[in-house]
Write a protein that holds these residues in place. Structure first.
Motif, short mmCIF file in Angstrom:
data_model
loop_
_atom_site.label_atom_id
_atom_site.label_comp_id
_atom_site.label_asym_id
_atom_site.label_seq_id
_atom_site.Cartn_x
_atom_site.Cartn_y
_atom_site.Cartn_z
N TRP A 641 -5.37 56.43 40.04
CA TRP A 641 -4.04 57.07 40.02
C TRP A 641 -2.94 56.02 40.13
O TRP A 641 -1.93 56.07 39.42
CB TRP A 641 -3.94 58.06 41.18
CG TRP A 641 -2.54 58.55 41.42
CD1 TRP A 641 -1.90 59.59 40.82
CD2 TRP A 641 -1.58 57.96 42.32
NE1 TRP A 641 -0.61 59.72 41.28
CE2 TRP A 641 -0.38 58.72 42.20
CE3 TRP A 641 -1.60 56.89 43.21
CZ2 TRP A 641 0.76 58.43 42.94
CZ3 TRP A 641 -0.47 56.60 43.94
CH2 TRP A 641 0.69 57.37 43.81
N PHE A 642 -3.16 55.07 41.03
CA PHE A 642 -2.15 54.03 41.27
C PHE A 642 -1.93 53.22 39.99
O PHE A 642 -0.79 52.99 39.56
CB PHE A 642 -2.63 53.15 42.42
CG PHE A 642 -1.65 52.08 42.83
CD1 PHE A 642 -0.29 52.18 42.54
CD2 PHE A 642 -2.08 50.96 43.54
CE1 PHE A 642 0.60 51.20 42.93
CE2 PHE A 642 -1.19 49.98 43.93
CZ PHE A 642 0.15 50.10 43.62
N TYR A 643 -3.01 52.78 39.36
CA TYR A 643 -2.87 51.95 38.17
C TYR A 643 -2.28 52.73 37.00
O TYR A 643 -1.56 52.17 36.17
CB TYR A 643 -4.23 51.35 37.79
CG TYR A 643 -4.72 50.32 38.81
CD1 TYR A 643 -3.89 49.29 39.23
CD2 TYR A 643 -6.00 50.40 39.35
CE1 TYR A 643 -4.33 48.36 40.16
CE2 TYR A 643 -6.44 49.48 40.28
CZ TYR A 643 -5.60 48.46 40.68
OH TYR A 643 -6.03 47.54 41.61
N PHE A 656 8.48 46.95 39.35
CA PHE A 656 8.12 45.65 39.91
C PHE A 656 7.46 45.81 41.28
O PHE A 656 6.48 45.13 41.60
CB PHE A 656 9.36 44.77 40.02
CG PHE A 656 9.09 43.42 40.63
CD1 PHE A 656 8.44 42.43 39.91
CD2 PHE A 656 9.46 43.14 41.94
CE1 PHE A 656 8.19 41.18 40.47
CE2 PHE A 656 9.21 41.91 42.52
CZ PHE A 656 8.57 40.93 41.77
N VAL A 657 8.00 46.72 42.11
CA VAL A 657 7.41 46.96 43.43
C VAL A 657 5.98 47.47 43.28
O VAL A 657 5.05 47.01 43.97
CB VAL A 657 8.27 47.96 44.23
CG1 VAL A 657 7.53 48.41 45.49
CG2 VAL A 657 9.61 47.33 44.60
N LEU A 658 5.76 48.44 42.37
CA LEU A 658 4.40 48.95 42.15
C LEU A 658 3.48 47.85 41.63
O LEU A 658 2.31 47.78 42.02
CB LEU A 658 4.45 50.11 41.15
CG LEU A 658 5.11 51.40 41.63
CD1 LEU A 658 5.15 52.42 40.50
CD2 LEU A 658 4.38 51.97 42.84
N TYR A 659 4.00 47.00 40.78
CA TYR A 659 3.22 45.89 40.24
C TYR A 659 2.76 44.96 41.36
O TYR A 659 1.58 44.58 41.44
CB TYR A 659 4.08 45.15 39.22
CG TYR A 659 3.52 43.85 38.71
CD1 TYR A 659 2.16 43.70 38.42
CD2 TYR A 659 4.36 42.76 38.49
CE1 TYR A 659 1.67 42.50 37.94
CE2 TYR A 659 3.87 41.56 38.02
CZ TYR A 659 2.52 41.43 37.75
OH TYR A 659 2.03 40.25 37.28
N GLN A 660 3.67 44.61 42.28
CA GLN A 660 3.30 43.73 43.38
C GLN A 660 2.32 44.41 44.34
O GLN A 660 1.38 43.78 44.84
CB GLN A 660 4.55 43.29 44.14
CG GLN A 660 5.48 42.39 43.34
CD GLN A 660 4.76 41.16 42.81
OE1 GLN A 660 4.28 40.33 43.58
NE2 GLN A 660 4.66 41.05 41.49
N LEU A 661 2.50 45.70 44.58
CA LEU A 661 1.57 46.42 45.45
C LEU A 661 0.19 46.52 44.83
O LEU A 661 -0.83 46.51 45.54
CB LEU A 661 2.13 47.80 45.77
CG LEU A 661 3.37 47.83 46.67
CD1 LEU A 661 3.90 49.26 46.81
CD2 LEU A 661 3.07 47.25 48.04
N SER A 662 0.13 46.60 43.50
CA SER A 662 -1.18 46.62 42.84
C SER A 662 -1.90 45.29 43.04
O SER A 662 -3.13 45.25 43.22
CB SER A 662 -1.02 46.92 41.35
OG SER A 662 -0.44 45.82 40.66
N LEU A 663 -1.15 44.19 43.03
CA LEU A 663 -1.76 42.88 43.28
C LEU A 663 -2.20 42.75 44.74
O LEU A 663 -3.23 42.14 45.04
CB LEU A 663 -0.76 41.77 42.93
CG LEU A 663 -0.38 41.67 41.44
CD1 LEU A 663 0.67 40.59 41.24
CD2 LEU A 663 -1.61 41.38 40.59
N VAL A 664 -1.41 43.33 45.66
CA VAL A 664 -1.83 43.36 47.07
C VAL A 664 -3.15 44.12 47.20
O VAL A 664 -4.06 43.69 47.92
CB VAL A 664 -0.74 44.02 47.94
CG1 VAL A 664 -1.26 44.23 49.37
CG2 VAL A 664 0.52 43.16 47.97
N LEU A 665 -3.26 45.25 46.50
CA LEU A 665 -4.49 46.04 46.55
C LEU A 665 -5.68 45.24 46.04
O LEU A 665 -6.77 45.28 46.63
CB LEU A 665 -4.31 47.32 45.73
CG LEU A 665 -5.48 48.29 45.72
CD1 LEU A 665 -5.82 48.76 47.13
CD2 LEU A 665 -5.18 49.48 44.82
#
Length: 683
Positions: A641-643, A656-665
């Motif tokens: 769902w996130f991706y 951009f925030v979602l992109y960075q959080l995906s890398l954190v994940l």
């Protein structure tokens, strides 16, 4: 030229203590007490070990404890050595345990305690020279004078230690900025934290706290907060691979390199302003280079997608860095929160259990001092106190540091004794020996913070010349000093190696737990802010600081672990964990500016992300504690769902925030895989 010499931290340190020593000796000479004055100045090693001449929080209290402790322990030990020598071993065993256990109160308390222990050894060495009350009074007057003179020196020079520490911080930031283009070009961004920068920032924070309320010292507080913001901006790399692709090409790389050099030059200028006692000047010297850099980024901005988001971030980050160095002020004003410390007695009791390294270290020091005292009593000459002094001075917090200090101590002592023997053979004696010692003092003091080995060479030579002035230096004394030093070094090395060794591998498991807790708390505050909850700027800053300092501690422990016997098998996982930890924090730092701008995610996104990362944080923390928690199958749907939200979203600030959080994940997933394997052990 003279100004440059004056603001040099090593030379300024030497000028301060040398002038204090000369004035003290001049007063002793006027009172016809020059020999007693020379003996009283043997407090210098204890002063340097204890660090009570350097400003710190509650400095007046530390000064009072230092004066009483130094003079008191020296006097008591001198009395025992003269009137009850049979209790000397028991006395040093007791002192070793009690004073070493003071490290439970923190680093400053540990240094003060080691200084007091050094004075106890000096009291044993000098107890038979003069009446004990004279020795005690002389030591008390000497340390009081040196500390009060230092306080006056700092006031007249405009808080020089803090200014020098801030200048070193800016110089380190400039060096990191200069290296960044080549690192991106070679795809070799450092995967670990920069320890020197972490040490400089910690020193600045400690010295700023010594000025009373740090929030009332506007210019110096702003200079410190600016350095903190610069460190955050430098560590915030949204995606190393894409950043290299965006910045390292024919269109952008030349402009980017010129911009980094302009920023570094501006940081050096701020450092010089601070060293020279003024406030950092404002300047727009970087603006032209920032404009050229942003113009070169325009083709990358037009591409859109992830490359466009990274390029847009780099442009905004460049503007923020330009704003920092142009105004010489932090990005946003916030107070420095004074932390509430735990009850010292409670902290001491909590650490006085055998599983705690403070307890084992205290017992180890007690046994080593007792053994050193007994060995000294069996030596043919009454110079066994040098064994004890070597044990105290060589003692450090880790085996790696002790090993390095022992080699430097042994080599420096032998070299100093050889030079002393040459000088005495050449006929240097009496007042000439004293004058030669005085000449060597500023040179040796300038080396104190540079290299222990070279400092030991100078101090040993000065000590032998002082002994010659008092009629105590003979060939037998020189030989005894050499053997006693070697015995002391071997005692410390053997004691730390075989008596309940505290290897860094034994710290890794707890450091991993503490680091993950800090990192998860930092991420939680970010997610709460993006979800619409109010998060105070100071709370977010404290969370970022805690995560950064835990990363530095983990980094330092790992670097020491690599040099310890038998820990090569743990290097690969520990290296990967550090790289993932720093990478996750870099992504978090990259989205901090959006928090300050008040960005909010959609309600569904914010709520779902909070739940996802809260559950993930609990799983990782439980796994790090040994309660293995596998990656749940239910996470796969939520990750999907996130991706999907990320792919279908816009390339705006929220994207951009979602992109960075995906890398954190992704990094969290990799960290979890490492945590499934056992952490390094103590043996």
């Amino acid at each position: 030229m003279l100004r440059r010499l004056w603001v040099n931290p090593y030379l300024n340190f030497s000028f301060r203590l040398t002038t204090a020593l000369l004035l003290f000796l001049l007063a002793a000479w006027q009172l016809d007490l020059l020999p007693q004055g020379v003996i009283s100045l043997l407090v210098m090693p204890a002063l340097l070990i204890g660090g009570i001449d350097i400003p710190s929080a509650h400095w007046s209290r530390r000064i009072a404890l230092g004066v009483l402790g130094y003079a008191g322990f020296a006097g008591l030990t001198a009395w025992i050595g003269v009137h009850a020598p049979e209790f000397t071993t028991l006395w040093f065993a007791l002192l070793g345990f009690v004073l070493t256990s003071c490290s439970a109160f923190g680093n400053l308390a540990a240094r003060l305690a080691m200084g007091s222990l050094t004075m106890a050894v000096i009291g044993l060495a000098t107890g038979s020279l003069y009446p004990i009350w004279q020795l005690t009074l002389g030591f008390g007057l000497a340390v009081s004078w040196l500390v009060l003179y230092s306080a006056l020196w700092y006031r007249l020079t405009g808080n020089m230690p803090l200014r020098q520490s801030l200048a070193e911080t800016y110089q380190r930031l400039a060096a990191l900025m200069i290296k960044r283009p080549e690192q991106l070009l070679d795809h070799a961004l450092p995967v670990h934290f920069d320890e020197p920068l972490g040490i400089h920032l910690a020193n600045c924070r400690r010295l700023l706290g010594s000025l009373g309320d740090p929030n009332k010292n506007g210019p110096l507080k702003n200079a410190f907060m600016l350095a903190v913001d610069m460190q955050e901006r430098l560590q915030a790399v949204p995606d190393p691979e894409l950043a290299s692709k965006v910045l390292v090409n024919e269109g952008t790389y030349p402009a980017y390199r010129q911009w980094t050099r302009a920023v570094a030059a501006r940081l050096h200028r701020i450092a010089r302003d601070l060293q020279r006692g003024g406030e950092p000047s404002k300047s727009d010297s970087v603006t032209q280079f920032t404009d050229q850099f942003l113009q070169a980024l325009e083709p990358m901005l037009a591409r859109g997608g992830k490359e466009g988001m990274v390029a847009n971030y780099m442009a905004n980050n460049a503007r923020q860095i330009e704003r920092l160095v142009q105004r010489a002020a932090p990005l946003y004003q916030r107070n420095i929160k004074v932390e509430q410390s735990q009850s010292p007695w409670k902290k001491w009791r909590q650490m006085m259990v055998w599983s705690n390294p403070v307890m084992r270290g205290s017992v180890r020091m007690s046994l080593l001092l007792a053994l050193g005292s007994e060995i000294g009593s069996l030596m043919p000459m009454d110079n066994g106190f040098w064994i004890l002094s070597t044990v105290v001075v060589v003692w450090q917090a880790s085996f790696v540091a002790i090993r390095s200090r022992a080699w430097q101590r042994a080599g420096g002592t032998i070299a100093g004794l050889v030079l002393a023997l040459i000088a005495l053979t050449a006929g240097v004696s009496g007042i000439w020996a004293l004058l030669m010692a005085v000449v060597l003092v500023p040179i040796s003091l300038a080396l104190v913070t540079k290299h222990h080995g070279w400092t030991t060479v100078g101090v040993t030579l000065i000590l032998m010349l002082a002994f010659e002035y008092n009629g105590m230096a003979t060939t037998e004394v020189i030989i005894a000093r050499m053997f006693d030093t070697l015995i002391g070094c071997l005692l410390v090395l053997g004691g730390y190696r075989y008596l309940w060794p505290q290897w860094q591998g034994g710290r890794q498991a707890q450091l991993r737990i503490d680091s993950l807790v800090s990192l998860n708390h930092y991420l939680k505050l970010l997610l709460q802010s993006f979800s619409g909850k109010e998060v105070a700027a100071i709370d977010l800053a404290l969370a970022r600081r805690a995560a950064y300092e835990q990363g530095i501690a983990l980094n330092d422990s790992f670097n020491q672990m690599r040099q310890e016997p038998g820990f090569g098998r743990n290097v690969q996982n520990s290296t990967a964990l550090l790289a993932l930890y720093k990478g996750a924090m870099s992504h978090m730092n990259a989205i901090v500016p959006q928090v300050h701008k008040g960005l909010r995610l959609e309600a569904e996104e914010g709520q779902e992300l909070c739940h996802l990362f809260d559950e993930l944080a609990d799983i990782m923390e439980q796994t790090s504690k040994g309660n293995i928690q596998p990656w749940p199958d239910s996470f796969k749907e939520r990750e999907q769902w996130f991706y999907q939200r990320l792919e279908s979203g816009n390339t705006d600030k929220s994207g951009f925030v979602l992109y960075q959080l995906s890398l954190v994940l992704q990094r969290y997933h990799a960290i979890h895989q490492i945590l499934l394997q056992p952490a390094p052990k103590a043996s």
